[in-house]
Enzyme design. Sequence first.
Site, PDB file in Angstrom:
ATOM      1  CD  GLU A 152       5.671  -8.531 -11.509  1.00 22.26           C
ATOM      2  OE1 GLU A 152       6.142  -7.577 -12.142  1.00 22.26           O
ATOM      3  OE2 GLU A 152       6.319  -9.165 -10.638  1.00 22.26           O
ATOM      4  CG  HIS A 202     -21.324  -1.503  -1.853  1.00 17.72           C
ATOM      5  ND1 HIS A 202     -22.075  -0.558  -1.190  1.00 17.72           N
ATOM      6  CD2 HIS A 202     -21.105  -0.971  -3.075  1.00 17.72           C
ATOM      7  CE1 HIS A 202     -22.303   0.471  -1.992  1.00 17.72           C
ATOM      8  NE2 HIS A 202     -21.712   0.235  -3.149  1.00 17.72           N
ATOM      9  CB  SER A 417      15.317  -1.937  12.052  1.00 20.71           C
ATOM     10  OG  SER A 417      16.555  -1.280  12.231  1.00 20.71           O
TER      11      SER A 417
END
Length: 518
Positions: A152, A202, A417
């Site tokens: 989410e 880091h 596509s």
Amino acid sequence: MAAAEAFPVLSSQAYLDGKAARETRALVADLCRQFYTLGWVSGTGGSITIKVHDDAIPKPHQLIVMSPSGVQKERMAADDMYVLSSEGDVLSAPSTKPYPNKSPKCSDCAPLFMKAYQMRNAGAVIHSHGMESCLVTMINPLSKEFRITHMEMIKGIQGHGYYDELVIPIIENTAHERELTNSLTEAISAYPKATAVLVRNHGIYVWGDSWISAKTQAECYHYLFEAAIKLHQLGIDWTSPSHGPNNPYKKCGYITSDTSVEAGLANGTQAPDKQRKCILLDIEGTTTPVSFVTEVLFPYARNNVRKHLMSTYDSEETQDDIKLLRAQILDDLEKEPSGYVPIPPDEAGKEQVIDFLVTHVEEMIKADRKLTALKQLQGHIWRAGFENKELQGVVFDDVPEALKRWHTNGIKVYIYSSGSREAQRLVFGHSEHGDLRKYLCGFFDTTVGNKRESRSYFEISQSVGVDAPSQILFVTDVYQEAIAAKAAGLDVIISIRPGNAPLPDYHGFQTITSFAEI
């Protein structure tokens, strides 16, 4: 012209001491205190920089407020901030404080912050040393990317939705922060959709259009990193839509292919790789009947061009569509001057502009041109059709079951596509079988390249988290696309469906008539 020349007031002491600059200095100090409580800027590490917002000054020329280096971020005050020009020159520096405070020093991150400002027109940049952003790069020390999908909080990242795969580049750490500048620049350039770059062992650099956008995204990134770490500890694969067990048989989306070796050899091809990470699907003639595209979608777009342009003409989205069409038609004019007439300027009036647009778009649709400008406009027209129930996506009956099976097995499925990404989402999101997007990890269109060029498939292989292009199976009905994908190293199967164009004799590819065969 430099910013100082274009807006000389910015370098004046009055402006530096003015309300906008003062408020931005105080905001940086306040945010640093908050980030300290989150563990992002502990031990003087990390930093934040924000542009001084002024409606009268274009963002690229606005001043930059930046926190200092080597300072306890939770104890900073507004007067501790540096103010830089839009080009990175220091215009105002804080005064030296007595022992045990160190002499003031502009952030070591400054060169990296400037790259985000210059390359992404950012309004703010946050550099966090949060533990999550460090550990998540260590789970796989060879990985050059962090990937996660179907969470989410991905919706909080600019340009992403729940069904999208979030990809963040990872660069290697160096002894000194400024030495990261080149690799960060390359990462920003190579990942145009990214709003962050991870630095292994880091931390992370996050940018946004404003400080609110940068802060919100930083919070979402850290949430997702922590989730990935916990899922890893639980043996769950966070990169898979199903978030299934991360066991030796399904680790990182691996599955054993059901493709018949004998079928491939009988057709004169090599036996396919038995391990695949991804399946890349064409739509027209592969997942969806050609007739649905040619007899339903294309006519709907053609018949509704004028209506759509008239009702949405003043919207930012439609103006962007018109801008792309203008550029395409100008390109056509250069190649074939006698065949095209340029779109009149906006001053000619809405009606005249739309008349010309309708004529050009109808010709493009009739010629079935694979143009990004056309596909984007068609996608917006189709969106209205799907939303008002005038259109419903059509797929072959074997497609939903195959998508579900691959999803369950932990394999990632992508769509490639010539239709826009939005159009692809509409077809699968509003299909007669319900919303199928939950089985898909992402969508590619012609912005990645022409489908008949091998470079396009190489670019896709660089984006979907495979170790080699051969770990991607591409399914298409177009022989030329199959050739291009094979040249890029992908495994290829050609789809034989009702209404598809005939294939050349001895084409050399394995064929299927149903996804049940994969």
